[in-house]
Scaffold this motif. Structure first.
Motif, short mmCIF file in Angstrom:
data_model
loop_
_atom_site.label_atom_id
_atom_site.label_comp_id
_atom_site.label_asym_id
_atom_site.label_seq_id
_atom_site.Cartn_x
_atom_site.Cartn_y
_atom_site.Cartn_z
N UNK A 14 0.79 -1.22 0.00
CA UNK A 14 0.00 0.00 0.00
C UNK A 14 0.83 1.27 0.00
N UNK A 15 2.11 1.12 0.24
CA UNK A 15 3.00 2.27 0.28
C UNK A 15 3.48 2.71 -1.09
N UNK A 16 4.38 3.69 -1.10
CA UNK A 16 4.87 4.28 -2.34
C UNK A 16 6.39 4.38 -2.33
N UNK A 17 6.96 4.33 -3.51
CA UNK A 17 8.37 4.60 -3.73
C UNK A 17 8.52 5.33 -5.05
N UNK A 18 9.58 6.13 -5.16
CA UNK A 18 9.91 6.75 -6.44
C UNK A 18 11.32 6.36 -6.82
N UNK A 19 11.43 5.68 -7.94
CA UNK A 19 12.73 5.32 -8.47
C UNK A 19 13.22 6.41 -9.42
N UNK A 20 14.53 6.62 -9.40
CA UNK A 20 15.15 7.57 -10.31
C UNK A 20 16.24 6.87 -11.10
N UNK A 21 16.46 7.35 -12.30
CA UNK A 21 17.53 6.81 -13.15
C UNK A 21 18.25 7.99 -13.79
N UNK A 22 19.47 8.20 -13.39
CA UNK A 22 20.27 9.30 -13.92
C UNK A 22 21.14 8.80 -15.06
N UNK A 23 21.08 9.49 -16.19
CA UNK A 23 21.82 9.08 -17.37
C UNK A 23 22.97 10.03 -17.66
N UNK A 24 24.04 9.48 -18.20
CA UNK A 24 25.17 10.30 -18.62
C UNK A 24 25.83 9.65 -19.82
N UNK A 25 26.52 10.44 -20.59
CA UNK A 25 27.31 9.90 -21.68
C UNK A 25 26.73 10.05 -23.06
N UNK A 26 25.48 10.48 -23.18
CA UNK A 26 24.92 10.71 -24.51
C UNK A 26 23.78 11.70 -24.37
N UNK A 80 10.21 6.63 -11.93
CA UNK A 80 9.08 5.70 -11.86
C UNK A 80 8.44 5.89 -10.49
N UNK A 81 7.30 6.55 -10.48
CA UNK A 81 6.53 6.73 -9.26
C UNK A 81 5.65 5.50 -9.06
N UNK A 82 5.82 4.83 -7.94
CA UNK A 82 5.09 3.59 -7.69
C UNK A 82 4.22 3.77 -6.46
N UNK A 83 2.92 3.70 -6.66
CA UNK A 83 1.94 3.85 -5.58
C UNK A 83 1.17 2.55 -5.39
N UNK A 84 0.51 2.44 -4.26
CA UNK A 84 -0.30 1.25 -3.96
C UNK A 84 0.48 -0.03 -4.22
N UNK A 85 1.68 -0.07 -3.71
CA UNK A 85 2.55 -1.20 -3.97
C UNK A 85 2.02 -2.49 -3.37
N UNK A 86 2.27 -3.58 -4.09
CA UNK A 86 1.83 -4.91 -3.69
C UNK A 86 3.04 -5.82 -3.52
N UNK A 87 2.91 -6.87 -2.72
CA UNK A 87 4.05 -7.80 -2.57
C UNK A 87 4.56 -8.35 -3.90
N UNK A 88 3.67 -8.52 -4.86
CA UNK A 88 4.08 -9.04 -6.17
C UNK A 88 4.87 -8.03 -6.98
N UNK A 89 4.99 -6.80 -6.51
CA UNK A 89 5.86 -5.81 -7.16
C UNK A 89 7.31 -5.97 -6.72
N UNK A 90 7.56 -6.83 -5.76
CA UNK A 90 8.93 -7.06 -5.29
C UNK A 90 9.80 -7.58 -6.41
N UNK A 91 10.91 -6.91 -6.68
CA UNK A 91 11.81 -7.28 -7.77
C UNK A 91 13.01 -6.34 -7.77
N UNK A 92 13.97 -6.68 -8.60
CA UNK A 92 15.03 -5.72 -8.94
C UNK A 92 14.53 -4.93 -10.14
N UNK A 93 14.56 -3.63 -10.03
CA UNK A 93 14.07 -2.75 -11.10
C UNK A 93 15.25 -2.18 -11.87
N UNK A 94 15.16 -2.29 -13.19
CA UNK A 94 16.23 -1.83 -14.07
C UNK A 94 15.73 -0.70 -14.97
#
Length: 128
Positions: A14-26, A80-94
Motif C-alpha cells: 500500500x506504500x509508495x516509492x519513487x525510483x530515479x535513473x540518472x543518465x550520462x554519456x549521450x 518511476x513513481x510507484x503507488x499502492x505497492x503490492x508484494x508481487x511488485x517485489x523485484x530488482x528494477x532496471x
C-alpha cells in the motif's frame, strides 16, 4: 553511456516509492527510456516506457493506474513513481535506454531487445 538507478528499498504493501535513473554519456533527451523488473529465476519483465519528450507512455497491465513514468530532460533523469505497492511488485528494477526516440506501440516498448543501455538495478521489496 551510464544509467544509475536509485530510490529502491523496503516498503509495506500500500506504500509508495519513487525510483530515479540518472543518465550520462549521450544526449539523453533524444531517446526513449524504460523500466523493467526481474525476480530470481525469471525473465526480465517490462514495466513502463516513455518517449523522448514524455509525450507517449506505455505500461504493463499489472501496474496501470498505480505506476507513473516520467522524465526530466534538463536533469537527464527518468522516474518511476510507484503507488499502492503490492508484494508481487517485489523485484530488482532496471532502467533501460533505447536507441529510438519513441516506440510505435506496446509491443515495441516492452521488448528488452529494443533497449541498448541498462542500469545495474535497484531492489524494491514490498512486505505484506
Amino acid at each position: 553511456v551510464q544509467l544509475v538507478e536509485s530510490g529502491g528499498g523496503v516498503v509495506q504493501a500500500g506504500g509508495s516509492l519513487r525510483l530515479s535513473c540518472a543518465a550520462s554519456g549521450r544526449t539523453f533527451s533524444a531517446y526513449a527510456m524504460g523500466w523493467f523488473r526481474q525476480t530470481p529465476g525469471k525473465e526480465r519483465d517490462f514495466v513502463a516506457a516513455v518517449s523522448w519528450n514524455g509525450g507517449s507512455t506505455f505500461y504493463t497491465d499489472s501496474v496501470k493506474g498505480r505506476f507513473t513514468i516520467s522524465r526530466d530532460n534538463a536533469k537527464s533523469t527518468v522516474y518511476l513513481q510507484m503507488n499502492s505497492l503490492k508484494p508481487e511488485d517485489t523485484a530488482v528494477y532496471y532502467c533501460a535506454g533505447s536507441t529510438r526516440s519513441t516506440h510505435t506501440g506496446l509491443a515495441s516498448a516492452s521488448a528488452p531487445a529494443g533497449y541498448t543501455y541498462w542500469g545495474q538495478g535497484t531492489q524494491v521489496t514490498v512486505s505484506s
